[in-house]
Design a protein around this motif. Structure first.
Motif, PDB file in Angstrom:
ATOM      1  N   THR A   1       0.819  -1.211   0.000  1.00  0.00           N
ATOM      2  CA  THR A   1       0.000   0.000   0.000  1.00  0.00           C
ATOM      3  C   THR A   1       0.857   1.266   0.000  1.00  0.00           C
ATOM      4  OG1 THR A   1      -0.229  -0.075   2.405  1.00  0.00           O
ATOM      5  CG2 THR A   1      -1.976  -1.087   1.098  1.00  0.00           C
ATOM      6  N   THR A   2       2.015   1.209   0.637  1.00  0.00           N
ATOM      7  CA  THR A   2       2.915   2.356   0.592  1.00  0.00           C
ATOM      8  C   THR A   2       3.474   2.536  -0.822  1.00  0.00           C
ATOM      9  OG1 THR A   2       3.484   2.012   2.906  1.00  0.00           O
ATOM     10  CG2 THR A   2       4.970   3.391   1.625  1.00  0.00           C
ATOM     11  N   GLY A   3       3.791   1.427  -1.482  1.00  0.00           N
ATOM     12  CA  GLY A   3       4.225   1.500  -2.877  1.00  0.00           C
ATOM     13  C   GLY A   3       3.143   2.064  -3.780  1.00  0.00           C
ATOM     14  N   TYR A   4       1.901   1.657  -3.540  1.00  0.00           N
ATOM     15  CA  TYR A   4       0.766   2.189  -4.301  1.00  0.00           C
ATOM     16  C   TYR A   4       0.645   3.700  -4.084  1.00  0.00           C
ATOM     17  CZ  TYR A   4      -4.070   3.436  -5.253  1.00  0.00           C
ATOM     18  OH  TYR A   4      -5.198   4.073  -5.680  1.00  0.00           O
ATOM     19  N   PHE A   5       0.780   4.129  -2.841  1.00  0.00           N
ATOM     20  CA  PHE A   5       0.706   5.559  -2.542  1.00  0.00           C
ATOM     21  C   PHE A   5       1.816   6.321  -3.256  1.00  0.00           C
ATOM     22  CE2 PHE A   5       2.903   8.624   0.291  1.00  0.00           C
ATOM     23  CZ  PHE A   5       2.118   9.731  -0.002  1.00  0.00           C
ATOM     24  N   LEU A   6       3.052   5.817  -3.191  1.00  0.00           N
ATOM     25  CA  LEU A   6       4.172   6.499  -3.841  1.00  0.00           C
ATOM     26  C   LEU A   6       3.993   6.559  -5.358  1.00  0.00           C
ATOM     27  CD1 LEU A   6       7.170   5.141  -1.747  1.00  0.00           C
ATOM     28  CD2 LEU A   6       6.201   7.455  -1.730  1.00  0.00           C
ATOM     29  N   PHE A   7       3.536   5.452  -5.953  1.00  0.00           N
ATOM     30  CA  PHE A   7       3.284   5.444  -7.392  1.00  0.00           C
ATOM     31  C   PHE A   7       2.222   6.475  -7.746  1.00  0.00           C
ATOM     32  CE2 PHE A   7       0.878   4.025 -11.071  1.00  0.00           C
ATOM     33  CZ  PHE A   7       1.893   3.926 -12.014  1.00  0.00           C
ATOM     34  N   ASP A   8       1.142   6.501  -6.977  1.00  0.00           N
ATOM     35  CA  ASP A   8       0.048   7.426  -7.236  1.00  0.00           C
ATOM     36  C   ASP A   8       0.504   8.875  -7.077  1.00  0.00           C
ATOM     37  OD1 ASP A   8      -2.879   7.807  -7.716  1.00  0.00           O
ATOM     38  OD2 ASP A   8      -2.720   8.779  -5.743  1.00  0.00           O
ATOM     39  N   ALA A   9       1.299   9.133  -6.055  1.00  0.00           N
ATOM     40  CA  ALA A   9       1.741  10.505  -5.799  1.00  0.00           C
ATOM     41  C   ALA A   9       2.748  10.990  -6.850  1.00  0.00           C
ATOM     42  CB  ALA A   9       2.360  10.596  -4.415  1.00  0.00           C
ATOM     43  N   LEU A  10       3.580  10.086  -7.363  1.00  0.00           N
ATOM     44  CA  LEU A  10       4.642  10.510  -8.274  1.00  0.00           C
ATOM     45  C   LEU A  10       4.258  10.477  -9.749  1.00  0.00           C
ATOM     46  CD1 LEU A  10       7.671   8.754  -6.557  1.00  0.00           C
ATOM     47  CD2 LEU A  10       7.086  11.187  -6.499  1.00  0.00           C
ATOM     48  N   PHE A  11       3.421   9.518 -10.135  1.00  0.00           N
ATOM     49  CA  PHE A  11       3.219   9.301 -11.567  1.00  0.00           C
ATOM     50  C   PHE A  11       1.802   9.526 -12.080  1.00  0.00           C
ATOM     51  CE2 PHE A  11       6.785   6.465 -10.403  1.00  0.00           C
ATOM     52  CZ  PHE A  11       7.770   7.116 -11.130  1.00  0.00           C
ATOM     53  N   VAL A  12       0.833   9.758 -11.220  1.00  0.00           N
ATOM     54  CA  VAL A  12      -0.554   9.917 -11.662  1.00  0.00           C
ATOM     55  C   VAL A  12      -0.980  11.356 -11.429  1.00  0.00           C
ATOM     56  CG1 VAL A  12      -2.923   9.135 -11.330  1.00  0.00           C
ATOM     57  CG2 VAL A  12      -1.048   7.511 -11.109  1.00  0.00           C
ATOM     58  N   ASP A  13      -1.501  11.967 -12.486  1.00  0.00           N
ATOM     59  CA  ASP A  13      -2.010  13.335 -12.371  1.00  0.00           C
ATOM     60  C   ASP A  13      -3.480  13.299 -11.977  1.00  0.00           C
ATOM     61  OD1 ASP A  13       0.383  14.530 -13.082  1.00  0.00           O
ATOM     62  OD2 ASP A  13      -0.071  14.373 -15.228  1.00  0.00           O
ATOM     63  N   HIS A  14      -3.829  14.086 -10.968  1.00  0.00           N
ATOM     64  CA  HIS A  14      -5.201  14.150 -10.484  1.00  0.00           C
ATOM     65  C   HIS A  14      -5.710  15.583 -10.584  1.00  0.00           C
ATOM     66  CE1 HIS A  14      -5.106  10.130  -8.734  1.00  0.00           C
ATOM     67  NE2 HIS A  14      -3.926  10.416  -8.230  1.00  0.00           N
ATOM     68  N   PRO A  15      -6.962  15.749 -11.001  1.00  0.00           N
ATOM     69  CA  PRO A  15      -7.513  17.105 -10.994  1.00  0.00           C
ATOM     70  C   PRO A  15      -7.789  17.602  -9.567  1.00  0.00           C
ATOM     71  CG  PRO A  15      -9.172  15.541 -11.707  1.00  0.00           C
ATOM     72  CD  PRO A  15      -7.885  14.784 -11.565  1.00  0.00           C
ATOM     73  N   ASP A  16      -7.954  16.677  -8.637  1.00  0.00           N
ATOM     74  CA  ASP A  16      -8.146  17.043  -7.234  1.00  0.00           C
ATOM     75  C   ASP A  16      -7.273  16.146  -6.356  1.00  0.00           C
ATOM     76  OD1 ASP A  16      -9.478  14.715  -7.670  1.00  0.00           O
ATOM     77  OD2 ASP A  16     -11.329  15.303  -6.686  1.00  0.00           O
ATOM     78  N   ALA A  17      -7.443  16.219  -5.086  1.00  0.00           N
ATOM     79  CA  ALA A  17      -6.597  15.470  -4.161  1.00  0.00           C
ATOM     80  C   ALA A  17      -6.872  13.966  -4.242  1.00  0.00           C
ATOM     81  CB  ALA A  17      -6.826  15.953  -2.743  1.00  0.00           C
TER      82      ALA A  17
END
Length: 90
Positions: A30-46
Motif C-alpha cells: 500500500t505504501t508503494g501504491y501511494f508512492l506510485f500514485d503521488a509521483l506518476f498519476v495526475d489528479h484534478p483534485d486530491a
C-alpha cells in the motif's frame, strides 16, 4: 559490535511468523501504491491514496493506547532480552 547480526536479529523478531510477514507485505504494497500514485498519476483534485497505508497501520498501533502501563513496560523489557540462539553483544 556486528551491525549485520543486530539487523538480522531485529528482522527475525519482526518476521518470525506468517501473520507478521503478511502484514508487512500489505503495508509495503500500500505504501508503494501511494508512492506510485503521488509521483506518476495526475489528479484534478486530491488523491486519497495516502490514507490507505495509515488505515492499514492505525488499528494495531492504536491498541497500544488501550494497554495499561505495566503491560507496555513488560513488552519493552521482553524485547530488550537477547533473542534465543544469539550471543549477547558487548
Amino acid at each position: 559490535m556486528n551491525i549485520s547480526r543486530r539487523t538480522r536479529t531485529a528482522l527475525t523478531r519482526a518476521t518470525d511468523n506468517r501473520l507478521s510477514r503478511v502484514y508487512l507485505a500489505a503495508v509495503t504494497a500500500t505504501t508503494g501504491y501511494f508512492l506510485f500514485d503521488a509521483l506518476f498519476v495526475d489528479h484534478p483534485d486530491a488523491s486519497m491514496a495516502s490514507v490507505v497505508p495509515w488505515l492499514l497501520t492505525a488499528p494495531l498501533s492504536l491498541l497500544y493506547t488501550l494497554l495499561p502501563d505495566d503491560t507496555l513496560s513488560h513488552v519493552a523489557h521482553r524485547l530488550r532480552r537477547p533473542f534465543p540462539g544469539t550471543a549477547p553483544s558487548a
